[in-house]
Design a protein around this motif. Structure first.
Motif, PDB file in Angstrom:
ATOM      1  N   TYR A 184       0.823  -1.209   0.000  1.00  0.00           N
ATOM      2  CA  TYR A 184       0.000   0.000   0.000  1.00  0.00           C
ATOM      3  C   TYR A 184       0.859   1.263   0.000  1.00  0.00           C
ATOM      4  CZ  TYR A 184      -3.182   3.648   1.590  1.00  0.00           C
ATOM      5  OH  TYR A 184      -3.892   4.828   1.707  1.00  0.00           O
ATOM      6  N   ILE A 185       1.849   1.344   0.886  1.00  0.00           N
ATOM      7  CA  ILE A 185       2.624   2.588   0.939  1.00  0.00           C
ATOM      8  C   ILE A 185       3.518   2.752  -0.287  1.00  0.00           C
ATOM      9  CG2 ILE A 185       2.536   2.657   3.456  1.00  0.00           C
ATOM     10  CD1 ILE A 185       5.613   2.033   3.392  1.00  0.00           C
ATOM     11  N   TYR A 186       3.904   1.655  -0.944  1.00  0.00           N
ATOM     12  CA  TYR A 186       4.632   1.791  -2.211  1.00  0.00           C
ATOM     13  C   TYR A 186       3.729   2.454  -3.248  1.00  0.00           C
ATOM     14  CZ  TYR A 186       8.907  -0.858  -1.162  1.00  0.00           C
ATOM     15  OH  TYR A 186      10.122  -1.259  -0.663  1.00  0.00           O
ATOM     16  N   GLY A 187       2.442   2.097  -3.233  1.00  0.00           N
ATOM     17  CA  GLY A 187       1.499   2.759  -4.126  1.00  0.00           C
ATOM     18  C   GLY A 187       1.364   4.241  -3.799  1.00  0.00           C
ATOM     19  N   LEU A 188       1.338   4.581  -2.506  1.00  0.00           N
ATOM     20  CA  LEU A 188       1.299   5.989  -2.106  1.00  0.00           C
ATOM     21  C   LEU A 188       2.557   6.717  -2.566  1.00  0.00           C
ATOM     22  CD1 LEU A 188      -0.049   5.923   1.583  1.00  0.00           C
ATOM     23  CD2 LEU A 188      -1.341   6.223  -0.538  1.00  0.00           C
ATOM     24  N   ALA A 189       3.705   6.068  -2.419  1.00  0.00           N
ATOM     25  CA  ALA A 189       4.974   6.690  -2.797  1.00  0.00           C
ATOM     26  C   ALA A 189       5.010   7.001  -4.287  1.00  0.00           C
ATOM     27  CB  ALA A 189       6.136   5.789  -2.409  1.00  0.00           C
ATOM     28  N   ARG A 190       4.548   6.061  -5.099  1.00  0.00           N
ATOM     29  CA  ARG A 190       4.526   6.297  -6.546  1.00  0.00           C
ATOM     30  C   ARG A 190       3.556   7.421  -6.907  1.00  0.00           C
ATOM     31  NH1 ARG A 190       5.437   0.572  -6.489  1.00  0.00           N
ATOM     32  NH2 ARG A 190       3.201   0.161  -6.307  1.00  0.00           N
ATOM     33  N   ALA A 191       2.398   7.438  -6.240  1.00  0.00           N
ATOM     34  CA  ALA A 191       1.418   8.494  -6.502  1.00  0.00           C
ATOM     35  C   ALA A 191       1.960   9.859  -6.069  1.00  0.00           C
ATOM     36  CB  ALA A 191       0.108   8.194  -5.779  1.00  0.00           C
ATOM     37  N   PHE A 192       2.664   9.878  -4.961  1.00  0.00           N
ATOM     38  CA  PHE A 192       3.271  11.116  -4.463  1.00  0.00           C
ATOM     39  C   PHE A 192       4.294  11.656  -5.458  1.00  0.00           C
ATOM     40  CE2 PHE A 192       6.779  12.857  -1.661  1.00  0.00           C
ATOM     41  CZ  PHE A 192       6.161  14.069  -1.386  1.00  0.00           C
ATOM     42  N   GLU A 193       5.139  10.794  -5.975  1.00  0.00           N
ATOM     43  CA  GLU A 193       6.132  11.222  -6.960  1.00  0.00           C
ATOM     44  C   GLU A 193       5.457  11.678  -8.259  1.00  0.00           C
ATOM     45  OE1 GLU A 193      10.379   9.211  -6.123  1.00  0.00           O
ATOM     46  OE2 GLU A 193       8.994   7.969  -7.292  1.00  0.00           O
ATOM     47  N   GLN A 194       4.421  10.975  -8.681  1.00  0.00           N
ATOM     48  CA  GLN A 194       3.716  11.375  -9.900  1.00  0.00           C
ATOM     49  C   GLN A 194       3.063  12.741  -9.750  1.00  0.00           C
ATOM     50  OE1 GLN A 194       1.092   8.061 -10.561  1.00  0.00           O
ATOM     51  NE2 GLN A 194       2.770   6.677 -11.162  1.00  0.00           N
ATOM     52  N   ALA A 195       2.738  13.104  -8.504  1.00  0.00           N
ATOM     53  CA  ALA A 195       2.152  14.415  -8.250  1.00  0.00           C
ATOM     54  C   ALA A 195       3.215  15.499  -8.086  1.00  0.00           C
ATOM     55  CB  ALA A 195       1.274  14.368  -6.995  1.00  0.00           C
ATOM     56  N   GLY A 196       4.500  15.106  -8.171  1.00  0.00           N
ATOM     57  CA  GLY A 196       5.591  16.069  -8.078  1.00  0.00           C
ATOM     58  C   GLY A 196       6.344  16.058  -6.767  1.00  0.00           C
ATOM     59  N   GLY A 197       5.959  15.192  -5.835  1.00  0.00           N
ATOM     60  CA  GLY A 197       6.644  15.115  -4.547  1.00  0.00           C
ATOM     61  C   GLY A 197       7.987  14.413  -4.658  1.00  0.00           C
ATOM     62  N   VAL A 198       8.885  14.706  -3.724  1.00  0.00           N
ATOM     63  CA  VAL A 198      10.249  14.165  -3.737  1.00  0.00           C
ATOM     64  C   VAL A 198      10.472  13.319  -2.492  1.00  0.00           C
ATOM     65  CG1 VAL A 198      12.714  14.704  -3.809  1.00  0.00           C
ATOM     66  CG2 VAL A 198      11.062  16.153  -5.042  1.00  0.00           C
ATOM     67  N   ILE A 199      11.038  12.129  -2.701  1.00  0.00           N
ATOM     68  CA  ILE A 199      11.377  11.218  -1.611  1.00  0.00           C
ATOM     69  C   ILE A 199      12.894  11.049  -1.559  1.00  0.00           C
ATOM     70  CG2 ILE A 199      11.198   8.849  -0.757  1.00  0.00           C
ATOM     71  CD1 ILE A 199       8.458   8.696  -2.130  1.00  0.00           C
ATOM     72  N   VAL A 200      13.467  11.217  -0.376  1.00  0.00           N
ATOM     73  CA  VAL A 200      14.898  10.968  -0.170  1.00  0.00           C
ATOM     74  C   VAL A 200      15.024   9.916   0.923  1.00  0.00           C
ATOM     75  CG1 VAL A 200      17.144  11.933   0.398  1.00  0.00           C
ATOM     76  CG2 VAL A 200      15.443  13.344  -0.785  1.00  0.00           C
ATOM     77  N   GLN A 201      15.587   8.774   0.580  1.00  0.00           N
ATOM     78  CA  GLN A 201      15.812   7.709   1.546  1.00  0.00           C
ATOM     79  C   GLN A 201      17.236   7.804   2.119  1.00  0.00           C
ATOM     80  OE1 GLN A 201      13.242   3.943   0.358  1.00  0.00           O
ATOM     81  NE2 GLN A 201      14.632   4.436  -1.325  1.00  0.00           N
ATOM     82  N   HIS A 202      17.438   7.099   3.240  1.00  0.00           N
ATOM     83  CA  HIS A 202      18.742   7.074   3.922  1.00  0.00           C
ATOM     84  C   HIS A 202      19.201   8.501   4.245  1.00  0.00           C
ATOM     85  CE1 HIS A 202      18.715   2.865   2.934  1.00  0.00           C
ATOM     86  NE2 HIS A 202      18.514   3.172   1.668  1.00  0.00           N
ATOM     87  N   CYS A 203      18.257   9.283   4.741  1.00  0.00           N
ATOM     88  CA  CYS A 203      18.509  10.693   5.067  1.00  0.00           C
ATOM     89  C   CYS A 203      17.895  10.982   6.430  1.00  0.00           C
ATOM     90  CB  CYS A 203      17.896  11.588   3.978  1.00  0.00           C
ATOM     91  SG  CYS A 203      18.133  13.359   4.270  1.00  0.00           S
ATOM     92  N   ARG A 204      18.708  10.936   7.462  1.00  0.00           N
ATOM     93  CA  ARG A 204      18.218  11.123   8.828  1.00  0.00           C
ATOM     94  C   ARG A 204      18.142  12.607   9.185  1.00  0.00           C
ATOM     95  NH1 ARG A 204      17.370   8.085  13.074  1.00  0.00           N
ATOM     96  NH2 ARG A 204      18.280   6.257  12.053  1.00  0.00           N
ATOM     97  N   VAL A 205      16.990  13.035   9.708  1.00  0.00           N
ATOM     98  CA  VAL A 205      16.839  14.398  10.218  1.00  0.00           C
ATOM     99  C   VAL A 205      17.562  14.472  11.556  1.00  0.00           C
ATOM    100  CG1 VAL A 205      15.221  16.115  11.082  1.00  0.00           C
ATOM    101  CG2 VAL A 205      14.675  14.814   9.003  1.00  0.00           C
ATOM    102  N   MET A 206      18.503  15.393  11.650  1.00  0.00           N
ATOM    103  CA  MET A 206      19.318  15.513  12.850  1.00  0.00           C
ATOM    104  C   MET A 206      18.855  16.647  13.761  1.00  0.00           C
ATOM    105  SD  MET A 206      21.340  13.031  12.092  1.00  0.00           S
ATOM    106  CE  MET A 206      22.588  13.162  13.369  1.00  0.00           C
ATOM    107  N   GLN A 207      18.508  17.774  13.131  1.00  0.00           N
ATOM    108  CA  GLN A 207      18.187  18.963  13.928  1.00  0.00           C
ATOM    109  C   GLN A 207      17.473  19.971  13.044  1.00  0.00           C
ATOM    110  OE1 GLN A 207      21.662  20.822  15.609  1.00  0.00           O
ATOM    111  NE2 GLN A 207      20.564  21.639  17.377  1.00  0.00           N
ATOM    112  N   ILE A 208      16.629  20.812  13.655  1.00  0.00           N
ATOM    113  CA  ILE A 208      16.002  21.885  12.890  1.00  0.00           C
ATOM    114  C   ILE A 208      16.303  23.220  13.549  1.00  0.00           C
ATOM    115  CG2 ILE A 208      14.152  20.355  12.086  1.00  0.00           C
ATOM    116  CD1 ILE A 208      12.257  21.880  13.981  1.00  0.00           C
TER     117      ILE A 208
END
Length: 520
Positions: A184-208
């Protein structure tokens, strides 16, 4: 197969290949919303916001589905673990109605996404059965059924169960559902990218850093956004929700049955903790998925026993041919039984969190996605107040507390520890771990199958609690707020955002004792 935050392998992760993003992130772009976390909550939220016209960036510390989404048993319920009678007592009958509407809408959102994007994930509506086995359980079940009926849920008493359990009373609930969560979430991920969204894996949020814009420091550099959503169970660092959420581990098996008597429904008993069962087809094979044996993270000394207990329970009631998969996963219970969704206390209005889902992460993920989308889009709803993380007043001085991520003292920095001495102290067999005292310090040690020692500082980098060994998952788990680390101290679960300190070990040969020969 993909990686997950555990050494055991779930049914879902073993039957899917790693997701490959197609778009590249731009470090010079100011994104409208940055979402931290690539599970069902993060991807559902990202897709809704992207389709609402926001430019979104999703950052995942590992691979999407690495956390609880890759280890859930994926039940979709309109009756949450915190029952409507309890919600009425803790809040009000009107608020119980809001929860009922929200979880129903969340299941509807999942169905809508599956239909719109043609996601093949084994989604199916089915009945659920809830049954009691003694007088005390029967009384509790009657209260659950009465309050559910008042909320318009179709729940009816039954004189039979679709599984071989003895019972004193049973109810059937219609319009529940199940699915393969990673598909299911792979389907969401593909739909998100098709809508113009960007996914970055292996990228840990450290601080804001929150000034005019949010500067998000990550393991792959800095990104800029107008809003940030923590869809990471609990956010990293130190904040109020950690004091109001209790981390739990839950255990699951996927088994094949010799008699092919797979139940078509969702099944729940009334034990504490309760057991739950369902069936799923994966790659042409049917599996009975059983879960239970929940306990607070880091509070169970022998986690392997939890698997043994669950397997014995399943074998007692089903004709098991083989146990193909066993795994555990983490969830967080809130202080009052409802999730925390909205502005993160102690932070500006553009920092959001979704946590405290309990055992209902599949449906509350959709509730969180729709609510956060509405808040960011300026569409306020009654549920905004109900799920507000600030419904518990912050402690005095909390603004300073939340911005300070306490540093753990480096007890062993630069010190080389003798392997032969530590081995004598711990007397570890291969595959075993222990926290020992060495020259006034605590050392967390694990001996792998090759006999090599792995040592770390056992002080959790979140709030300085001491971690304990999880033998089932081969991880160091914090009993205070649920942070988890692998044998080498690498972060597996937030709220810790830094690894345990690795300690240098000299894998030397134990010195041979010789007679004293005087000065040389």
């Amino acid at each position: 197969m993909i990686q997950r935050d555990a050494s055991t392998t779930s049914l879902w992760q073993a039957n899917i290949e790693p997701f490959q993003p197609t778009l590249m992130a731009d470090h010079t772009t100011t994104y409208d919303v940055i979402i931290a976390g690539g599970g069902i909550t993060g991807l559902s939220t990202a897709l809704l916001l992207q389709e609402a016209g926001k430019r979104c960036l999703l950052l995942e510390a590992n691979n999407i589905g690495f956390g609880t989404t890759g280890g859930t048993t994926a039940h979709l319920n309109t009756i949450p673990d915190t029952s409507y009678d309890q919600i009425t007592k803790n809040f009000s009958k009107e608020d119980a109605g809001l929860v009922r509407e929200s979880v129903g809408a969340a299941i509807g959102l999942i169905q809508q996404n599956i239909e719109r994007f043609s996601i093949d994930c084994g989604f199916d509506y089915t009945d659920a059965y809830l049954f009691a086995q003694d007088e005390q359980q029967t009384e509790a079940l009657e209260s659950i059924a009465k309050s559910a009926r008042e909320q318009g849920i179709n729940i009816t008493m039954q004189d039979q169960l679709p599984v071989p359990f003895q019972f004193t009373k049973a109810y059937k609930i219609t319009d529940q559902a199940r699915l393969n969560p990673l598909a299911y979430i792979y389907g969401l991920a593909r739909a998100f990218e098709q809508a113009g969204g960007v996914i970055v894996q292996h990228c840990r949020v450290m601080q804001i850093h929150n000034t005019t814009h949010i500067k998000v420091a990550t393991s792959l550099g800095e990104f800029t956004g107008m809003n940030i959503v923590y869809a990471t169970h609990v956010p990293p660092g130190i904040n109020l929700v950690h004091l109001r959420c209790i981390p739990y581990r839950s255990y699951a098996l996927a088994v094949r049955l010799a008699d092919n008597a797979y139940p078509a429904s969702l099944i729940y008993d009334m034990h504490e903790p309760y057991h739950y069962f369902r069936t799923q087809d994966v790659n042409g094979k049917k599996y009975l998925i059983a879960g239970g044996e929940d306990h607070q993270t880091g509070h169970q000394e022998n986690t392997e026993q939890c698997f043994r207990n669950l397997e014995a329970f399943v074998r007692e009631h089903f004709n098991v041919k083989s146990v193909d998969y066993k795994w555990s996963s983490q969830f967080y219970e809130s202080a009052d039984g409802l999730p925390y969704i909205g502005n993160l206390p102690g932070q500006p209005d553009n920092v959001y969190v979704a946590t405290g889902f309990g055992g209902n992460g599949m449906v509350y993920s959709g509730v969180a996605a729709m609510l956060i989308r509405n808040i960011i889009m300026g569409k306020h709803r009654a549920t905004e107040k109900l799920f507000d993380p600030s419904r518990i007043k912050p402690v005095a001085g909390f603004t300073n507390f939340v911005t300070h991520n306490a540093d753990v003292v480096k007890l062993f920095f630069g010190k080389l520890l003798p392997a032969h001495k530590l081995t004598e102290l711990a007397e570890l067999a291969p595959g075993e771990a222990q926290v020992v005292n060495y020259e006034g310090h605590r050392v967390a040690m694990f001996k792998d199958e090759e006999g090599m020692l792995h040592a770390v500082n056992p002080v959790c980098t979140h709030m300085k609690c001491e971690v304990g060994w999880n033998s089932a998952e081969r991880s160091w788990d914090c009993p205070c707020h649920g942070a988890r680390f692998d044998a080498d101290g690498k972060v597996l679960n937030t709220p810790a955002d830094r690894d345990l300190e690795q300690l240098d070990i000299s894998h030397d040969v134990k010195p041979v004792e010789v007679e004293e020969q005087g000065e040389v």
